[in-house]
Structure formats: C-alpha cells, structure tokens
Design a protein around this motif. Structure first.
Motif, PDB file in Angstrom:
ATOM      1  N   GLU A  13      25.909  33.879  40.624  1.00  0.00           N
ATOM      2  CA  GLU A  13      27.159  33.899  41.375  1.00  0.00           C
ATOM      3  C   GLU A  13      28.132  32.845  40.849  1.00  0.00           C
ATOM      4  O   GLU A  13      29.338  33.107  40.719  1.00  0.00           O
ATOM      5  CB  GLU A  13      26.888  33.672  42.862  1.00  0.00           C
ATOM      6  CG  GLU A  13      28.143  33.672  43.732  1.00  0.00           C
ATOM      7  CD  GLU A  13      28.887  34.998  43.734  1.00  0.00           C
ATOM      8  OE1 GLU A  13      30.085  35.004  44.099  1.00  0.00           O
ATOM      9  OE2 GLU A  13      28.290  36.047  43.367  1.00  0.00           O
ATOM     10  N   GLU A  14      27.630  31.673  40.512  1.00  0.00           N
ATOM     11  CA  GLU A  14      28.497  30.618  39.990  1.00  0.00           C
ATOM     12  C   GLU A  14      29.103  31.015  38.656  1.00  0.00           C
ATOM     13  O   GLU A  14      30.284  30.768  38.386  1.00  0.00           O
ATOM     14  CB  GLU A  14      27.719  29.312  39.856  1.00  0.00           C
ATOM     15  CG  GLU A  14      28.588  28.132  39.462  1.00  0.00           C
ATOM     16  CD  GLU A  14      27.802  26.836  39.316  1.00  0.00           C
ATOM     17  OE1 GLU A  14      28.440  25.789  39.090  1.00  0.00           O
ATOM     18  OE2 GLU A  14      26.561  26.872  39.413  1.00  0.00           O
ATOM     19  N   GLN A  17      31.791  33.614  39.298  1.00  0.00           N
ATOM     20  CA  GLN A  17      32.993  32.992  39.853  1.00  0.00           C
ATOM     21  C   GLN A  17      33.768  32.233  38.774  1.00  0.00           C
ATOM     22  O   GLN A  17      35.004  32.253  38.751  1.00  0.00           O
ATOM     23  CB  GLN A  17      32.609  32.039  40.992  1.00  0.00           C
ATOM     24  CG  GLN A  17      32.057  32.719  42.237  1.00  0.00           C
ATOM     25  CD  GLN A  17      33.107  33.462  43.039  1.00  0.00           C
ATOM     26  OE1 GLN A  17      34.312  33.341  42.784  1.00  0.00           O
ATOM     27  NE2 GLN A  17      32.673  34.235  44.008  1.00  0.00           N
ATOM     28  N   ASN A  20      35.547  34.786  36.626  1.00  0.00           N
ATOM     29  CA  ASN A  20      36.668  35.365  37.381  1.00  0.00           C
ATOM     30  C   ASN A  20      37.854  34.411  37.426  1.00  0.00           C
ATOM     31  O   ASN A  20      39.016  34.839  37.439  1.00  0.00           O
ATOM     32  CB  ASN A  20      36.199  35.698  38.800  1.00  0.00           C
ATOM     33  CG  ASN A  20      37.236  36.494  39.568  1.00  0.00           C
ATOM     34  OD1 ASN A  20      37.697  37.540  39.128  1.00  0.00           O
ATOM     35  ND2 ASN A  20      37.617  35.995  40.736  1.00  0.00           N
ATOM     36  N   ARG A  21      37.576  33.120  37.413  1.00  0.00           N
ATOM     37  CA  ARG A  21      38.633  32.113  37.493  1.00  0.00           C
ATOM     38  C   ARG A  21      39.338  31.893  36.153  1.00  0.00           C
ATOM     39  O   ARG A  21      40.560  31.734  36.099  1.00  0.00           O
ATOM     40  CB  ARG A  21      38.045  30.794  37.990  1.00  0.00           C
ATOM     41  CG  ARG A  21      39.098  29.720  38.256  1.00  0.00           C
ATOM     42  CD  ARG A  21      38.511  28.504  38.949  1.00  0.00           C
ATOM     43  NE  ARG A  21      37.646  27.724  38.062  1.00  0.00           N
ATOM     44  CZ  ARG A  21      36.332  27.669  38.142  1.00  0.00           C
ATOM     45  NH1 ARG A  21      35.692  28.359  39.081  1.00  0.00           N
ATOM     46  NH2 ARG A  21      35.614  26.935  37.304  1.00  0.00           N
ATOM     47  N   ILE A  30      36.093  40.160  40.985  1.00  0.00           N
ATOM     48  CA  ILE A  30      34.840  39.414  41.012  1.00  0.00           C
ATOM     49  C   ILE A  30      33.626  40.336  41.005  1.00  0.00           C
ATOM     50  O   ILE A  30      32.591  40.005  40.418  1.00  0.00           O
ATOM     51  CB  ILE A  30      34.800  38.468  42.248  1.00  0.00           C
ATOM     52  CG1 ILE A  30      33.519  37.627  42.255  1.00  0.00           C
ATOM     53  CG2 ILE A  30      34.956  39.256  43.536  1.00  0.00           C
ATOM     54  CD1 ILE A  30      33.357  36.715  41.070  1.00  0.00           C
ATOM     55  N   TRP A  33      32.651  41.081  37.468  1.00  0.00           N
ATOM     56  CA  TRP A  33      31.920  39.987  36.831  1.00  0.00           C
ATOM     57  C   TRP A  33      30.488  39.919  37.351  1.00  0.00           C
ATOM     58  O   TRP A  33      29.558  39.623  36.591  1.00  0.00           O
ATOM     59  CB  TRP A  33      32.642  38.665  37.073  1.00  0.00           C
ATOM     60  CG  TRP A  33      33.971  38.580  36.381  1.00  0.00           C
ATOM     61  CD1 TRP A  33      35.199  38.565  36.953  1.00  0.00           C
ATOM     62  CD2 TRP A  33      34.185  38.526  34.965  1.00  0.00           C
ATOM     63  NE1 TRP A  33      36.180  38.506  35.995  1.00  0.00           N
ATOM     64  CE2 TRP A  33      35.589  38.471  34.759  1.00  0.00           C
ATOM     65  CE3 TRP A  33      33.340  38.527  33.856  1.00  0.00           C
ATOM     66  CZ2 TRP A  33      36.156  38.411  33.488  1.00  0.00           C
ATOM     67  CZ3 TRP A  33      33.906  38.457  32.581  1.00  0.00           C
ATOM     68  CH2 TRP A  33      35.292  38.404  32.413  1.00  0.00           C
ATOM     69  N   ARG A  34      30.310  40.187  38.630  1.00  0.00           N
ATOM     70  CA  ARG A  34      28.955  40.196  39.171  1.00  0.00           C
ATOM     71  C   ARG A  34      28.097  41.275  38.516  1.00  0.00           C
ATOM     72  O   ARG A  34      26.926  41.054  38.224  1.00  0.00           O
ATOM     73  CB  ARG A  34      29.007  40.410  40.684  1.00  0.00           C
ATOM     74  CG  ARG A  34      29.502  39.183  41.452  1.00  0.00           C
ATOM     75  CD  ARG A  34      29.776  39.515  42.899  1.00  0.00           C
ATOM     76  NE  ARG A  34      30.205  38.333  43.647  1.00  0.00           N
ATOM     77  CZ  ARG A  34      30.974  38.378  44.730  1.00  0.00           C
ATOM     78  NH1 ARG A  34      31.412  39.551  45.199  1.00  0.00           N
ATOM     79  NH2 ARG A  34      31.307  37.260  45.345  1.00  0.00           N
TER      80      ARG A  34
END
Length: 205
Positions: A13-14, A17, A20-21, A30, A33-34
């Motif tokens: 998850e990190e 994230q 995504n940022r 997001i 990306w997951r």
C-alpha cells in the motif's frame, strides 16, 4: 542513512501511494497502482518493487512485474521494470545504479524493460541490459482478405501453442486485445495495447 531493498508484502500500500503521488501524468488512479503491485503473476509473497528509504522514509521506487513464462528454452522467471522514480534530492549520487544492480543481481531472472524512456536507455545498458529492438514499425491499413484473424485465440483450443494460451489467459481483464492470425508459417498470436492519438485542429478565420 539510505537503504535500498526489495519491498516486502506489507509495504504494498505504501509503494502504491508513493507511485500515485509522484507519477503526476499517470492515466489511472490509486486502484491502478494497487493492481500493479498486487503480484498478479507471482503471488502475494513475490517480489514486486525495489524501494529506497532514508531514515525510514520512502524516497524512491522501482516497480517490477515478476512472472513465470514458457520460452523456447523452457520455463523462465522474468521481471519487467516499470514505474521507476527517485526524488530529486537523491538523484545523481548513484542511487539509481544501485537499484538497477539489485534488480539484475539474480542470474536466474531475465530482466526486461519494454517501456523505457529514451533518457534511461544508456543507464539500463550500463546495468547490463541489451537493446533487442530499436525500430518502430508502422502497420498501414491494407486488404486483409488473404488473412484469417481470430478475435478470441483461446477459442482455438489446442491449435494455439501452450505458451501462447498461458499468456493470453494471464492477461484477461486488462486493457489489451488478443488476436491470432493465420499465416503461411502457422498461427501468429498478438497481444495489442490499443491507444488513440488526438490531433489539435484550428480553423483560420
């Protein structure tokens, strides 16, 4: 202290994230990306990224898509590099090279990069990757009456080679188009990522 390592299952998850940022131009959210780091073909415990951390804070990531593929030389483990980003303050000091060395360290894994930016090609070559194809081919519309095209290759059953059936089956549900074309040399299986180009037009007054 900067640490470079393979991301663990609990970091997914990190990593998603972070991607995504930093990837502002990505055409997905997001959840995209997951899905990228979920380990679709290598399982929940498989490798999926290399991370760079400074005092525990993530400052860089290199996505890796691992898969087991059948080749002409038997089954091989492949890892395609994707979504590589290092924060600006950490560039130029060899961090990227260290990430690549780690990614290519296992002799039993064939590392690929099918979507490299031109600026990164020289860096990848220094890391030991070899350019296999530098040409872009453009297919023009033509009379396809002489070609038989199958829109559902899996419907051909055993006529389709086992390795091709595996690839088509593995990529179901993605934004891809699968075709099998009858050629004088046998079936040719294609996996296509359709894209539409846009053209800006203006009208002179």
């Amino acid at each position: 202290m900067v640490e470079i390592a393979y991301a663990g299952p609990d970091e997914r998850e990190e990593v998603a994230q972070f991607m995504n940022r930093v990837f502002h131009r990505a055409k997905w959210d997001i959840d995209g990306w997951r899905r990228l780091v979920a380990g679709r073909w290598c399982g929940p415990m498989g490798r999926y990224a290399i991370t760079v951390r400074d005092e525990g804070e993530m400052v860089g990531v290199l996505g890796l898509v691992y898969a087991e593929r059948m080749t002409s030389q038997g089954p091989r483990t492949t890892a395609d590099m994707t979504s590589w980003y290092v924060l600006k303050d950490y560039r130029g000091g060899g961090v990227g090279q260290k990430m690549l060395r780690l990614a290519t360290a296992d002799p039993d894994v064939t590392v690929t990069n099918f979507s490299s930016a031109k600026a990164a090609v020289q860096v990848l070559e220094k890391a030991g990757l070899v350019v296999l194809d530098k040409e872009r081919l453009v297919w023009h519309p033509r009379d396809a009456a002489a070609l038989v095209v199958h829109d559902d290759p899996l419907a051909l059953g055993d006529r389709l080679p086992e390795k091709d059936r595996r690839i088509v089956a593995d990529h179901q549900g993605l934004k891809l188009r699968h075709l099998a074309v009858e050629t004088p040399d046998g079936l040719c299986t294609l996996v296509i990522y359709p894209q539409k180009s846009t053209m800006n037009t203006s009208r002179m007054k």
